[in-house]
Design a protein around this motif. Structure first.
Motif, PDB file in Angstrom:
ATOM      1  N   PRO A 158     -13.698 -27.642   8.454  1.00  0.00           N
ATOM      2  CA  PRO A 158     -12.816 -26.476   8.287  1.00  0.00           C
ATOM      3  C   PRO A 158     -13.185 -25.754   7.004  1.00  0.00           C
ATOM      4  CG  PRO A 158     -11.630 -28.518   7.865  1.00  0.00           C
ATOM      5  CD  PRO A 158     -12.958 -28.910   8.431  1.00  0.00           C
ATOM      6  N   ALA A 159     -13.266 -24.442   7.076  1.00  0.00           N
ATOM      7  CA  ALA A 159     -13.821 -23.682   5.955  1.00  0.00           C
ATOM      8  C   ALA A 159     -12.931 -22.499   5.607  1.00  0.00           C
ATOM      9  CB  ALA A 159     -15.226 -23.198   6.315  1.00  0.00           C
ATOM     10  N   ALA A 160     -12.987 -22.119   4.347  1.00  0.00           N
ATOM     11  CA  ALA A 160     -12.261 -20.944   3.863  1.00  0.00           C
ATOM     12  C   ALA A 160     -13.194 -19.740   3.882  1.00  0.00           C
ATOM     13  CB  ALA A 160     -11.758 -21.186   2.441  1.00  0.00           C
ATOM     14  N   PHE A 161     -12.649 -18.597   4.245  1.00  0.00           N
ATOM     15  CA  PHE A 161     -13.453 -17.385   4.288  1.00  0.00           C
ATOM     16  C   PHE A 161     -13.610 -16.808   2.883  1.00  0.00           C
ATOM     17  CE2 PHE A 161     -13.876 -12.720   4.929  1.00  0.00           C
ATOM     18  CZ  PHE A 161     -15.091 -12.741   5.596  1.00  0.00           C
ATOM     19  N   VAL A 162     -14.834 -16.420   2.542  1.00  0.00           N
ATOM     20  CA  VAL A 162     -15.134 -15.768   1.267  1.00  0.00           C
ATOM     21  C   VAL A 162     -15.332 -14.284   1.546  1.00  0.00           C
ATOM     22  CG1 VAL A 162     -16.679 -15.685  -0.729  1.00  0.00           C
ATOM     23  CG2 VAL A 162     -16.259 -17.872   0.435  1.00  0.00           C
ATOM     24  N   GLU A 163     -14.509 -13.455   0.934  1.00  0.00           N
ATOM     25  CA  GLU A 163     -14.566 -12.017   1.163  1.00  0.00           C
ATOM     26  C   GLU A 163     -15.877 -11.426   0.641  1.00  0.00           C
ATOM     27  OE1 GLU A 163     -12.498 -10.225   2.793  1.00  0.00           O
ATOM     28  OE2 GLU A 163     -10.736 -11.528   2.970  1.00  0.00           O
ATOM     29  N   PRO A 164     -16.329 -10.325   1.250  1.00  0.00           N
ATOM     30  CA  PRO A 164     -17.572  -9.692   0.785  1.00  0.00           C
ATOM     31  C   PRO A 164     -17.556  -9.339  -0.696  1.00  0.00           C
ATOM     32  CG  PRO A 164     -16.976  -8.823   2.918  1.00  0.00           C
ATOM     33  CD  PRO A 164     -15.831  -9.708   2.490  1.00  0.00           C
ATOM     34  N   ASP A 165     -16.409  -8.921  -1.230  1.00  0.00           N
ATOM     35  CA  ASP A 165     -16.365  -8.543  -2.643  1.00  0.00           C
ATOM     36  C   ASP A 165     -16.224  -9.741  -3.575  1.00  0.00           C
ATOM     37  OD1 ASP A 165     -13.782  -9.213  -2.046  1.00  0.00           O
ATOM     38  OD2 ASP A 165     -12.885  -7.333  -2.725  1.00  0.00           O
ATOM     39  N   GLU A 166     -16.219 -10.948  -2.998  1.00  0.00           N
ATOM     40  CA  GLU A 166     -16.148 -12.172  -3.804  1.00  0.00           C
ATOM     41  C   GLU A 166     -17.406 -13.021  -3.633  1.00  0.00           C
ATOM     42  OE1 GLU A 166     -12.589 -14.045  -2.462  1.00  0.00           O
ATOM     43  OE2 GLU A 166     -11.265 -12.593  -3.447  1.00  0.00           O
TER      44      GLU A 166
END
Length: 201
Positions: A158-166
């Protein structure tokens, strides 16, 4: 009661999803498509291309593709990265049939991940960060991201999404799940820096 002393090197049972569970196959290239790779169809053939940020990734990917009978070339990009791409081949046409909806890339029904697919994804777009490991996604592949996230969770990641600006788009794997990732993707390729491969640092 057995009189046989325990082995100092017990046999490790490979995970059903690990790299050791099956021989390399063309279907493994779905791991590249889960990440930032692009797929283009031409007639009855198809080509896979992916831009990578470091030279070591070129070496690993070309070797992995060769192990699957797929010839690949590479060239530098204007922004200092490297483009790895296959020739157009009929052997890649089934991937195009499964993944392309017109020109758009979409995971097919039944899409799943395993160790060999994750290994290719990691080689192309995996990177360590202070919280764990990130697996990079295609910036224009928003429609793919939810299905890919489900596939990661299905293999215990299970993974957390990393936003493009991060620093994304990417999925971040943290904590003890990094050990699970290391188990699945197998030993570090010789060309890969230890810090960039889970379990090798």
């Amino acid at each position: 009661m057995s009189l046989t002393p325990p082995s100092p090197n017990p046999i490790r049972q490979p995970s059903l999803f690990s790299t050791e569970a099956a021989d390399p196959a063309l279907a493994d290239l779905a791991g590249l498509l889960a990440g930032p790779a692009e797929l283009v169809r031409m007639g009855g053939t198809a080509r896979i291309a992916v831009v990578v940020a470091a030279a070591w990734r070129v070496h690993v990917l070309v070797a992995e593709l060769d192990a699957r009978g797929v010839a690949a070339t590479w060239e530098p990009t204007e922004d200092g990265r490297h483009l790895v791409r296959t020739a157009y081949a009929t052997t890649l046409a089934p991937l195009a049939t499964a993944w392309l909806r017109g020109a758009a890339k979409r995971p097919p029904a039944g899409f799943h991940l395993n160790g060999r697919r994750l290994r290719l994804w990691l080689a192309a777009a995996g990177s360590a960060d202070p919280a764990g490991f990130q697996l990079g996604l295609g910036p224009a592949d928003e429609e793919c991201w939810p299905r890919v996230r489900v596939a990661l969770a299905a293999v215990g990641l299970p993974a957390a999404f990393v936003e493009p600006d991060e620093g994304g788009p990417a999925y971040r794997i943290t904590g003890r799940r990094v050990a699970r990732l290391a188990e699945l993707v197998g030993d570090r390729p010789r060309a890969a820096p230890a810090a960039e491969w889970p379990g090798a640092g």
